[in-house]
Scaffold this active site. Sequence first.
Site, PDB file in Angstrom:
ATOM      1  N   HIS A   1      90.156 -25.227 139.867  1.00 55.27           N
ATOM      2  CA  HIS A   1      90.372 -23.950 140.574  1.00 55.27           C
ATOM      3  C   HIS A   1      89.127 -23.073 140.489  1.00 55.27           C
ATOM      4  O   HIS A   1      88.308 -23.190 139.586  1.00 55.27           O
ATOM      5  CB  HIS A   1      91.629 -23.229 140.077  1.00 55.27           C
ATOM      6  CG  HIS A   1      91.551 -22.559 138.741  1.00 55.27           C
ATOM      7  ND1 HIS A   1      92.680 -22.236 138.006  1.00 55.27           N
ATOM      8  CD2 HIS A   1      90.511 -22.143 137.983  1.00 55.27           C
ATOM      9  CE1 HIS A   1      92.318 -21.631 136.892  1.00 55.27           C
ATOM     10  NE2 HIS A   1      91.007 -21.570 136.839  1.00 55.27           N
TER      11      HIS A   1
ATOM     12  N   ASP B   1      90.244 -11.829 140.521  1.00 58.60           N
ATOM     13  CA  ASP B   1      91.687 -12.032 140.358  1.00 58.60           C
ATOM     14  C   ASP B   1      92.266 -11.174 139.242  1.00 58.60           C
ATOM     15  O   ASP B   1      91.538 -10.578 138.450  1.00 58.60           O
ATOM     16  CB  ASP B   1      91.982 -13.521 140.110  1.00 58.60           C
ATOM     17  CG  ASP B   1      91.049 -14.147 139.074  1.00 58.60           C
ATOM     18  OD1 ASP B   1      90.477 -13.403 138.255  1.00 58.60           O
ATOM     19  OD2 ASP B   1      90.889 -15.374 139.092  1.00 58.60           O
TER      20      ASP B   1
ATOM     21  N   ASN C   1      91.295 -27.672 136.225  1.00 62.53           N
ATOM     22  CA  ASN C   1      91.961 -28.343 137.344  1.00 62.53           C
ATOM     23  C   ASN C   1      91.216 -28.150 138.665  1.00 62.53           C
ATOM     24  O   ASN C   1      91.745 -28.440 139.726  1.00 62.53           O
ATOM     25  CB  ASN C   1      93.403 -27.835 137.474  1.00 62.53           C
ATOM     26  CG  ASN C   1      93.471 -26.347 137.828  1.00 62.53           C
ATOM     27  OD1 ASN C   1      92.446 -25.686 137.957  1.00 62.53           O
ATOM     28  ND2 ASN C   1      94.680 -25.842 137.978  1.00 62.53           N
TER      29      ASN C   1
ATOM     30  N   GLU D   1      94.395 -22.411 143.058  1.00 56.75           N
ATOM     31  CA  GLU D   1      94.816 -23.629 142.375  1.00 56.75           C
ATOM     32  C   GLU D   1      94.767 -24.812 143.345  1.00 56.75           C
ATOM     33  O   GLU D   1      94.682 -24.619 144.569  1.00 56.75           O
ATOM     34  CB  GLU D   1      96.254 -23.443 141.861  1.00 56.75           C
ATOM     35  CG  GLU D   1      96.447 -22.236 140.947  1.00 56.75           C
ATOM     36  CD  GLU D   1      95.877 -22.424 139.542  1.00 56.75           C
ATOM     37  OE1 GLU D   1      94.951 -23.243 139.348  1.00 56.75           O
ATOM     38  OE2 GLU D   1      96.352 -21.714 138.631  1.00 56.75           O
TER      39      GLU D   1
HETATM   40  P1  PGA Z   1      87.070 -20.320 131.358  1.00 55.73           P
HETATM   41  O1  PGA Z   1      87.980 -20.416 132.650  1.00 55.73           O
HETATM   42  O2  PGA Z   1      85.834 -19.582 131.758  1.00 55.73           O
HETATM   43  O3  PGA Z   1      87.871 -19.524 130.368  1.00 55.73           O
HETATM   44  O4  PGA Z   1      86.782 -21.714 130.920  1.00 55.73           O
HETATM   45  C1  PGA Z   1      87.386 -20.734 133.872  1.00 55.73           C
HETATM   46  C2  PGA Z   1      88.432 -20.679 134.951  1.00 55.73           C
HETATM   47  O5  PGA Z   1      89.572 -21.080 134.710  1.00 55.73           O
HETATM   48  O6  PGA Z   1      88.102 -20.238 136.050  1.00 55.73           O
END
Ligand code: PGA
Length: 252
Positions: A149, A76, A147, A154
């Site tokens: 995702h 992404d 959350n 999302e």
């Molecule tokens: P993080 O984020 O590795 O910074 O905890 C993970 C994500 O949101 O996919």
Amino acid sequence: MSRQTHSVRLVSDAREAARILVDEIAELAAKRRGQGRSLVLGLATGGTPIAVYEELVSRVAAGRLDTSDFVAFNLDEYCGLTTADPRSFAQWMRARLFDPLAWPAGRTHIPAGDLGPSARARHCAEYEQAIRDAGGIDLQLLGLGRNGHIGFNEPGSSRDSRTRAVDLAPDTRTDAAAQFSPREVPTQALTMGVATILEARRVRLLAFGAHKRPALTRTLGGPAGPDCPASFLLEHGDVQFFADRDALGSYS
Ligand code: PGA
């Protein structure tokens, strides 16, 4: 339930997970070379995969691993940032992995965040085609959003979603806010879809820390559903979840 138990690996920390994963990446790369192919990795940004990238860089520096033929597709990118923007995932990946490993731009792929809305759908279709042209992703690395995702899929993302532009969830924007001034926190991103991720031959999700426990508990407990896109991984035939005790909670 037995498949879920089988696919969950309790690790002491991110560095242990990184050593296991880079061992697997090295084995898979050797197998692919034996088949006359290059390893195709799906990569993630964020705090979670950093130890994996550090392990890759240190093994290459020590002459213990050759990544010179690897091909990479990132999950992404934020919309509205050029690839030169220091807050872009493109720059993040260059600093952490692509430049230290001297991977040429032709073998690294990240969705283009700086396209106008009318150019995005075509670019996303081309991104999917580029993955197919490379022979598909051999191993997809994933973090887990608080959350639920994966990539920027999302809550509400469907099982059959493909690479596309998405609106970022409030939690995601909060997590991103540290890198941006308040007015500039991105509202949209381009992301591989859930279906794109599920087409990878192997999927390895990493989750560390108590703040990931609710999302990981929901993911591992099933059922697969759009309220927690990571739960769709339960439908993948070769997925492993690497997590520390804080993230696993009662699953450990
Ligand atoms: P993080 O984020 O590795 O910074 O905890 C993970 C994500 O949101 O996919």
